[in-house]
Motif scaffolding. Structure first.
Motif, PDB file in Angstrom:
ATOM      1  N   ARG A 292      46.232  70.995  41.249  1.00  0.00           N
ATOM      2  CA  ARG A 292      46.234  71.319  42.450  1.00  0.00           C
ATOM      3  C   ARG A 292      47.481  71.331  42.613  1.00  0.00           C
ATOM      4  N   MET A 293      48.050  72.187  43.750  1.00  0.00           N
ATOM      5  CA  MET A 293      49.383  73.124  44.686  1.00  0.00           C
ATOM      6  C   MET A 293      49.619  72.303  45.557  1.00  0.00           C
ATOM      7  N   THR A 294      51.099  71.943  45.575  1.00  0.00           N
ATOM      8  CA  THR A 294      52.290  71.841  46.646  1.00  0.00           C
ATOM      9  C   THR A 294      52.716  72.483  47.065  1.00  0.00           C
ATOM     10  N   VAL A 295      52.658  73.468  47.937  1.00  0.00           N
ATOM     11  CA  VAL A 295      52.573  74.737  48.693  1.00  0.00           C
ATOM     12  C   VAL A 295      53.650  74.397  49.897  1.00  0.00           C
ATOM     13  N   ALA A 296      55.300  75.022  49.940  1.00  0.00           N
ATOM     14  CA  ALA A 296      56.018  74.805  51.520  1.00  0.00           C
ATOM     15  C   ALA A 296      57.326  75.551  50.836  1.00  0.00           C
ATOM     16  N   GLY A 297      57.971  75.922  51.571  1.00  0.00           N
ATOM     17  CA  GLY A 297      58.871  77.124  52.186  1.00  0.00           C
ATOM     18  C   GLY A 297      58.977  77.671  53.205  1.00  0.00           C
ATOM     19  N   ALA A 298      57.687  78.253  53.409  1.00  0.00           N
ATOM     20  CA  ALA A 298      56.989  78.588  54.545  1.00  0.00           C
ATOM     21  C   ALA A 298      55.774  78.362  55.058  1.00  0.00           C
ATOM     22  N   PRO A 299      55.451  78.073  56.624  1.00  0.00           N
ATOM     23  CA  PRO A 299      53.778  78.128  55.788  1.00  0.00           C
ATOM     24  C   PRO A 299      52.839  79.124  55.677  1.00  0.00           C
ATOM     25  N   PRO A 300      52.690  78.710  55.406  1.00  0.00           N
ATOM     26  CA  PRO A 300      51.035  79.715  54.210  1.00  0.00           C
ATOM     27  C   PRO A 300      50.143  80.206  55.304  1.00  0.00           C
ATOM     28  N   PRO A 301      49.436  82.038  55.125  1.00  0.00           N
ATOM     29  CA  PRO A 301      48.206  82.278  55.774  1.00  0.00           C
ATOM     30  C   PRO A 301      47.102  81.414  55.548  1.00  0.00           C
ATOM     31  N   THR A 302      46.387  81.432  56.377  1.00  0.00           N
ATOM     32  CA  THR A 302      44.912  80.424  56.518  1.00  0.00           C
ATOM     33  C   THR A 302      44.282  81.395  55.518  1.00  0.00           C
ATOM     34  N   ARG A 303      44.429  82.548  54.882  1.00  0.00           N
ATOM     35  CA  ARG A 303      43.482  82.759  54.298  1.00  0.00           C
ATOM     36  C   ARG A 303      44.318  82.815  53.101  1.00  0.00           C
ATOM     37  N   THR A 304      45.450  82.007  52.951  1.00  0.00           N
ATOM     38  CA  THR A 304      46.013  82.209  51.994  1.00  0.00           C
ATOM     39  C   THR A 304      44.851  81.092  50.704  1.00  0.00           C
ATOM     40  N   ILE A 305      45.085  79.907  52.167  1.00  0.00           N
ATOM     41  CA  ILE A 305      44.959  78.783  51.866  1.00  0.00           C
ATOM     42  C   ILE A 305      43.440  78.342  51.439  1.00  0.00           C
ATOM     43  N   GLU A 306      42.196  79.450  51.467  1.00  0.00           N
ATOM     44  CA  GLU A 306      40.967  79.226  51.769  1.00  0.00           C
ATOM     45  C   GLU A 306      40.916  79.498  50.410  1.00  0.00           C
ATOM     46  N   ARG A 307      41.617  81.145  50.075  1.00  0.00           N
ATOM     47  CA  ARG A 307      41.235  81.673  48.904  1.00  0.00           C
ATOM     48  C   ARG A 307      41.777  80.833  47.361  1.00  0.00           C
TER      49      ARG A 307
END
Length: 526
Positions: A292-307
């Motif tokens: 699992r990975m927590t992402v922050a610093g800038a809102p990631p693109p929806t496509r990146t989340i899906e990938r």
């Protein structure tokens, strides 16, 4: 009963209001998981690494570092600055310095010599610790006690066999000062107390499900909000830290495979690097179904989340916060109610910045600015009372971000009200970049803005009006900036204009300058 136990019992009165301290996390790790490997240091570094360290050894090193600070005459409350890539020595300092009454000042290693000199002087550091890779670049940065980290300096920085002076924990004492770029040309020092760091680490660790079965990979710089609190949370849980010195997508996959990594954090740019590396990876993707990975610093693109779900098989979590909030304000993690959704539909749900952390209140004011209040918020900016009063006006922290809270209680960011660009998770003051460009004799006017970038979220663009009869090329102006600023702050493109539109009072309206570049985006922040 053993003598240490008798001494422990005799040392306390009847007050059960026990002060919170960042050392609590390491004390628990030593007590419960002392024989367990707590840190696997980066093997590929200029200095001699420390290899595998048990939690007993980490605690011993922290005590030895505190004893050495005593020997150097560095008293409680004094500042120890550290400029370092991720390394076991840096992580130990978060405990050996702050945990024994001093103030740790972790500094962004990407900054240049002038910027680091300013921070060291501004915070009044009495000791400066420098990564050996940065020794030449920072040769002119002075401090009363100055060491280049490595085996030779270890002889002076760790005093074994001597108990450090007793510091009575004070949860309202400043534990760290973390410098962040903002709307001013100079960075501001964010004061974080033991209480704020303790509660950030415990609530974030709980929300992320950190346990003693985890193996945590440090893809996030430890200097950045003290690694978002993970050095504390992971240690308190007795999990293992895997130190990664520099981000590389393929190397991240290799470390996950080699060490059985289960959890990591990082900016969207780190996700992009891993996704790119995964395209060339032979065999099953490491960590699929486990990481699992927590992402922050800038809102990631929806496509990146899906990938991340479909191509990596990892769980995506999103955190929103700032250096001023330690950073945890909101989290968005997959809910059971979303299990029947398609990955694309689930990604839309996860693209929101999330719901408030435990103990955090959020509001949106009449101007659309997101306000926050809670235990993780800074006490103030170091030696900057006016900036502190402005940021904390009305008993709320003013984030500078525009957004809205939907009917489900989820925050979604829409714009950045502060004049700050976030590229690859790093804050960049547009004013600082403009100052550097104005130093070029050919520049008459300049406006620096952030524009969308697929890899970095956004990147720096300079809109320049040249002086009459003057000439300068895009490459020349970029190189001019690179000689004066950390390279990640410099423009990646320069656009020449005949004029920059202004209001009747002569003020630049940057949101209007940004509009053409963001018109095809769902929101004015990437």
């Amino acid at each position: 009963m053993s003598d240490p136990q008798r001494a422990l019992i005799a040392g306390y009165g009847g007050d059960m209001n026990v002060a919170l301290s960042v050392r609590d996390f390491l004390d628990r790790a030593e007590t419960v998981y002392g024989d367990r490997v707590g840190i696997v240091d980066e093997p590929d570094q200029p200095a001699q690494g420390w290899g595998e360290l048990t939690y007993s050894r980490i605690a011993e090193l922290a005590r030895a570092q505190a004893a050495a600070l005593d020997e150097h005459g560095i008293g409680f409350g004094e500042r120890v600055a550290v400029v370092s890539h991720n390394a076991a020595r840096l992580m130990v300092s978060l405990f050996g310095v702050s945990g024994y009454g001093r103030v740790c000042v972790p500094i962004n290693f990407r900054l240049n010599r002038e910027e680091i000199s300013y921070i060291v002087e501004h915070c009044g550091a009495t000791m400066l610790l420098i990564d050996s890779e940065l020794a030449d670049a920072l040769a002119g940065v002075d401090c009363r006690h100055r060491y280049v980290l490595g085996a030779e300096a270890d002889e002076s920085l760790y005093r074994f066999g001597v108990a450090p002076e007793t510091w009575t924990p004070d949860e309202d004492a400043t534990a760290t000062v973390n410098y962040t770029s903002g709307t001013t040309a100079r960075p501001k020092g964010v004061q974080m107390t033991h209480r704020s760091l303790w509660l950030n680490a415990t609530t974030f660790g709980w929300a992320a499900g950190v346990s003693d079965r985890d193996v945590y990979l440090h893809t996030l710089p430890m200097f950045h909000c003290n690694g978002w609190g993970m050095p504390y949370a992971v240690s308190g849980a007795g999990a293992c830290h895997i130190v990664l010195r520099k981000v590389d997508g393929a190397e991240i996959l290799r470390r996950i495979e080699r060490h059985g990594v289960t959890y990591l954090c990082g900016a969207p740019a780190v996700v992009a690097a891993v996704l790119d590396a995964a395209q060339e990876w032979e065999g099953d993707i490491p960590g699929s179904g486990r990481v699992r990975m927590t992402v922050a610093g800038a809102p990631p693109p929806t496509r990146t989340i899906e990938r991340m779900e479909t191509e990596l098989g990892w769980e995506f979590m999103q955190l929103y916060g700032l250096t001023e909030t330690a950073p945890y304000l909101t989290i968005n993690r997959r809910r059971a109610e979303w299990d029947r959704l398609s990955p694309a539909e689930r990604a839309v749900k996860l693209s929101r910045q999330g719901v408030p952390a435990l103990g955090i209140s959020l509001a949106v004011d009449d101007t659309g600015e997101v306000l926050a209040r809670g235990n993780h918020v800074l006490t103030g900016y170091w030696e900057q009372p006016e900036a502190s009063a402005e940021a904390l006006a009305g008993g709320w922290f003013h984030t500078g971000d525009g957004g809205n809270i939907d009917e489900e209680g989820y925050l979604t960011l829409s714009d950045r009200k502060k004049d700050v660009i976030i590229s690859g998770g790093e804050n960049i003051s547009s004013i600082e970049v403009e100052d550097a460009l104005f130093a070029h004799e050919a520049v008459a006017e300049v406006a620096v803005i952030g524009v969308p970038d697929e890899k970095w979220g956004e990147t720096v663009k300079a809109l320049v009006v040249l002086a009459p009869a003057a000439a300068a090329s895009e490459a020349e102006l970029i190189e001019h900036c690179r000689r004066r600023l950390a390279h990640y702050k410099c423009p990646t493109s320069v656009e020449f204009r005949d004029e920059l539109s202004r209001t009747a009072t002569g003020k630049l309206q940057k949101y209007r300058l940004r509009e053409p570049y963001w018109s095809d985006q769902d929101r004015q922040i990437n």
